[in-house]
Enzyme design. Sequence first.
Site, mmCIF file in Angstrom:
data_model
loop_
_atom_site.group_PDB
_atom_site.id
_atom_site.type_symbol
_atom_site.label_atom_id
_atom_site.label_comp_id
_atom_site.label_asym_id
_atom_site.label_seq_id
_atom_site.Cartn_x
_atom_site.Cartn_y
_atom_site.Cartn_z
ATOM 1 N N HIS A 38 25.251 -10.829 -3.242
ATOM 2 C CA HIS A 38 26.312 -11.187 -2.303
ATOM 3 C C HIS A 38 26.087 -12.592 -1.743
ATOM 4 O O HIS A 38 25.037 -13.215 -1.942
ATOM 5 C CB HIS A 38 26.348 -10.185 -1.142
ATOM 6 N N ASP A 327 19.939 -9.152 -3.521
ATOM 7 C CA ASP A 327 18.866 -9.962 -4.084
ATOM 8 C C ASP A 327 17.906 -9.104 -4.902
ATOM 9 O O ASP A 327 17.457 -9.490 -5.982
ATOM 10 C CB ASP A 327 18.119 -10.720 -2.984
#
Length: 448
Positions: A38, A327
């Site tokens: 994101h 991540d």
Amino acid sequence: MFRVFFISFFLSLVNGSDIPTVKDGAMELKMIHIVWRHGDRSPTTTFKADPFQEDAWKFGGGGWGQLSPLGMYQHLNLGKKLRNRYVNAVNSTYRFLPAVYDQKTIYVRSTGINRTLISATSNMLGMYGQNGYGNTAGTDFPDALGWPPGFVPIPIHTVDYDSDHIGNMDSVCPRREWLWNLAQQSDEMKEWRNSEAVSSVIDKLTSLVNETWSLEDFWIVPDALFIEQIYYNDTLRKKNAWYSDDFYNQIVAVNDQIYMFQYGIFNKTVTMQNMNIGLELLKVRSGPLMNDMVDRIKKKSDCTYGTNLTDCNWINGLKYFVYSAHDETVYAVLVALGIERFAIIPHGYPLYSAAVSVEYWRNTTDNADYFKLVYHKQSGDDFTVMTSEIEGCVGEYCSMNVLEQIAKKLKPDQPIDQWCLVTESSSSISISISILIFFATFFNHFLL
């Protein structure tokens, strides 16, 4: 051979001859999987002494972990870059995907959390929702006052966040926690934790903010400080008199190493309870995602070039599969492929809008499957081909066998929702099963 050729030719007609074939010499592009992080967000939480608590974050609806306008913009730009790479006929690497959104071609899956869902929407806006992209009012979007011209809403699919073992590396998984607790008892982790360089940083931070953390929660501090440098840099340095760039870098270095341990990256093999702890951690973290991708690629190959054509309708049209995630999800791919070092600098984890693309190619000369790995490190960067960095790969294209062997090695011993409930070693399970079989056989023989 003629039968296989005829089937492939027939399927190409069914799937639409208007969609161009992308070739690089003998190589033909067949499918793309992309995993992205994101965009920029607010902290998901922070330490108690932090002057910037939840009420300090107003964007994205306000509160912890929300995508910022910057994060939306980062994915808008990534979507445009992906369009330039995979859609546009001019000044692009390939023209593979249709210019206008086709629901049979694209599938977007997001973890069930605001920042990944909105990142996916922002990305699709950049890829398919701009005025001038060829979208038609009344067909692709409402021809009505108030509707943004060119905006085509694209469905974003999701599943329960806590049980999403593919996209959420922090899903509820007792086995992962059990393995992590074992890993912390290993000689390597104990020596690292007790070293002067590490213990001094942890002890100093504990003293400064009067709070202690488990190793798996240590990320909270550097994560919050990283974001506060973006939004409150001057105030951060005034209100936290202890803060300095040097100390922050020391905290980050400690956290980076914790991150590596959590993904089973040790200096040497850690064997406990007859298990390779590093491998077992990778099985529950990287295994589900890698096998999900490889299984879909194999299905695509079988349905296109094989003779088993059952349940092929969906996969025949599919060209672009997205995982909008975190991540740690991107990191799971890099670690599985043994190239996590490319996420280490400047941080030990992929940055905002980092994306890894696994392209599936077919060689029309040897009729074998290959893949190409492409990495987008952070917002503003171009795409870099990384295939040759993977062990066993040479050049831009690598045999699909390499990817399949990686997935096979990391495949959980049972379906992941079941495997996550197993908190003992595989050898213990085998012994237990053997004992149960022995007694079952014995009593069955006795009763007969």
